[in-house]
Scaffold this active site. Structure first.
Site, mmCIF file in Angstrom:
data_model
loop_
_atom_site.group_PDB
_atom_site.id
_atom_site.type_symbol
_atom_site.label_atom_id
_atom_site.label_comp_id
_atom_site.label_asym_id
_atom_site.label_seq_id
_atom_site.Cartn_x
_atom_site.Cartn_y
_atom_site.Cartn_z
ATOM 1 N N SER A 131 0.477 -1.167 0.174
ATOM 2 C CA SER A 131 0.126 0.099 -0.100
ATOM 3 C C SER A 131 1.192 1.344 -0.240
ATOM 4 O O SER A 131 1.440 1.157 -0.996
ATOM 5 C CB SER A 131 -1.004 -0.442 0.933
ATOM 6 N N ASP B 20 -10.644 -3.069 -5.409
ATOM 7 C CA ASP B 20 -10.105 -2.678 -4.017
ATOM 8 C C ASP B 20 -10.764 -1.110 -4.380
ATOM 9 O O ASP B 20 -10.535 -0.550 -4.874
ATOM 10 C CB ASP B 20 -8.523 -2.010 -4.960
ATOM 11 N N HIS C 232 -8.062 -4.510 -0.330
ATOM 12 C CA HIS C 232 -6.847 -4.135 -0.145
ATOM 13 C C HIS C 232 -6.475 -4.737 0.614
ATOM 14 O O HIS C 232 -6.486 -5.459 2.445
ATOM 15 C CB HIS C 232 -7.243 -2.715 0.799
#
Length: 435
Positions: A214, A349, A380
């Site tokens: 991320s 996501d 995610h």
């Protein structure tokens, strides 16, 4: 006297009434099932990731040696096709039956007085190639080595023969006080660079696998692209679920589709808690760039953009939010990466809008060292696997990263010595370092 009941005054329930009630129940059940199927995305098929790459000998070898990239990813049947549930389970639980690897915490004093920390985990056996290889890992926003998804990945990597170094984002550990009026930001690479430098000095013969999750994916790609020297002794890089451009993501985070505005609010609330836990260091020091008005605006912030504008950009002296997002996004640096690069994202996501995925796809179409893998499901940082209901402890994401790293190491092992990744600056003909 009792009233006489005429025959016509007696009412009976018609036999059609129970059938009508049953019909209402059936309709209600059907409606609930319909919304469940829609919300859980049960009709969505399973499929292999959509792979974008240039046809080169290395990429053909990687896809053959890491077959999980071309096989179907099968999430848990009842809920795994919902990106929201995958994301929620990652956010709430991290992982299932997470191990607890033992590591050593290292402290690094930065030039501005900040104290960076990372945790070092030795391998649990020899690597299959016999080489000394270290995973240098950058977690997601506000995360650290104690998060369950990091612990799971570290344990899996250790068992495959990798040493692991995990950065603890500045200010993310609740028991570590800040020693300067600064904390981690979206794209600051200072702490990650310090960790990598420390690993290179401590293990002169080790080669590096760079991994970012991320926000950490943005940091590692920016780090490698900032300077060619940063790519020395790096075998490859893997980035999972990053958004590539904060400036382009800014608008999408204010939209309600896929509940993105709600996620924005929840993430902003988490950031506020981290900042306020270090209020004395960030707002009380003489060298602090923060004012009382900034603290007041922080309390009322409902989005990450408001926090970035009022707090985060000021740590590095950016004049505007736009300037902060442009300077801290890896989209302006990622094209400078020349080591093998695997970029992984999920179509469902809820945090990364599909419009942002043109960045990695275009990069993979242009650069021979890049593979872009886009899964249909996974949310995610979820990517849970399982049969029907219960997920497995190890996720598809964990397996892909280690599988790709193993393939890269094997490829490197069989290259001619003159073409292998250098373990240090090699001298040119005139004796100067070849950087």
């Amino acid at each position: 006297m009792s009233a006489l009941v005429e025959p016509g005054d007696v009412h009976t329930i018609a036999p059609e009434m129970p059938a009508m009630f049953d019909g209402v129940k059936l309709a209600a059940v059907a409606t609930v099932l319909y919304f469940l199927v829609r919300c859980l995305n049960l009709k969505s098929p399973t499929a292999p990731p959509d792979i974008t790459y240039r046809d080169t000998p290395l990429n053909r070898y990687l896809l053959k040696s890491c077959p999980i990239l071309t096989e179907e990813y099968e999430p848990p049947l009842l809920w795994g096709k919902s990106g929201h549930l995958q994301t929620a389970l990652y956010g709430k639980m991290g992982r299932v039956s997470s191990p607890n690897p033992c590591g050593v915490r290292k402290y690094l004093l930065m030039q501005d007085g900040a104290t960076a920390t990372f945790d070092l985990f030795e391998s649990l056996g020899d690597h299959r190639t016999g080489d000394d290889i270290t995973m240098v890992i950058c977690p997601g926003i506000g995360n650290h080595s104690e998060k369950h998804y990091i612990r799971t990945f570290v344990n899996h990597s250790q068992r495959q023969g990798y040493r692991c170094a995990v950065l603890n984002h500045l200010g993310s550990l609740p028991n570590i006080e800040l020693t300067s009026p600064r904390m981690f930001t979206y794209g600051c690479t200072w702490e990650f660079a310090a960790m990598v430098g420390s690993i290179k000095r401590a293990f002169p013969q080790t080669l590096l696998i760079v991994v970012g999750f991320s926000l950490g994916g943005n940091i590692v790609c920016k780090f490698l692209g900032e300077n060619r020297i940063n790519q020395e002794r790096v075998l490859c890089c893997v980035s999972v679920c990053q958004g590539y451009s904060a400036l382009r993501a800014q608008k999408t985070f204010l939209q309600w589709d896929q509940c993105r505005r709600l996620y924005n609010f929840l993430m902003a609330d988490s950031m506020k808690k981290i900042i306020l836990s270090h209020r004395g260091s960030l707002f009380g020091m003489n060298s602090s760039k923060m004012e009382d008005a900034d603290l007041s605006r922080l309390y009322t912030a409902t989005s990450l953009m408001q926090i970035d504008d009022n707090i985060m950009r000021k740590f590095h002296g950016h004049d505007t939010l736009k300037e902060y997002y442009e300077k801290e996004s890896c989209v302006h640096y990622i094209h400078n990466i020349n080591v093998p690069l695997l970029l992984v994202n999920s179509s469902d996501d809820p945090l990364v809008h599909r419009s942002l995925l043109t960045i990695p796809r275009t990069l993979a179409e242009k650069k021979q060292n890049v593979i872009f893998a886009l899964t249909l499901h996974g949310g995610h940082l979820g990517f849970f696997e399982g049969a029907v209901l219960f997920p497995q402890p190890l996720t598809w994401m964990d397996k892909v990263i280690v599988g790709y790293a193993n393939a890269i190491c094997q490829w490197e092992r069989h290259r001619p010595p003159c073409l292998r990744t250098r373990r240090g600056p090699c001298p040119q003909a005139d004796g100067t370092p070849n950087l």
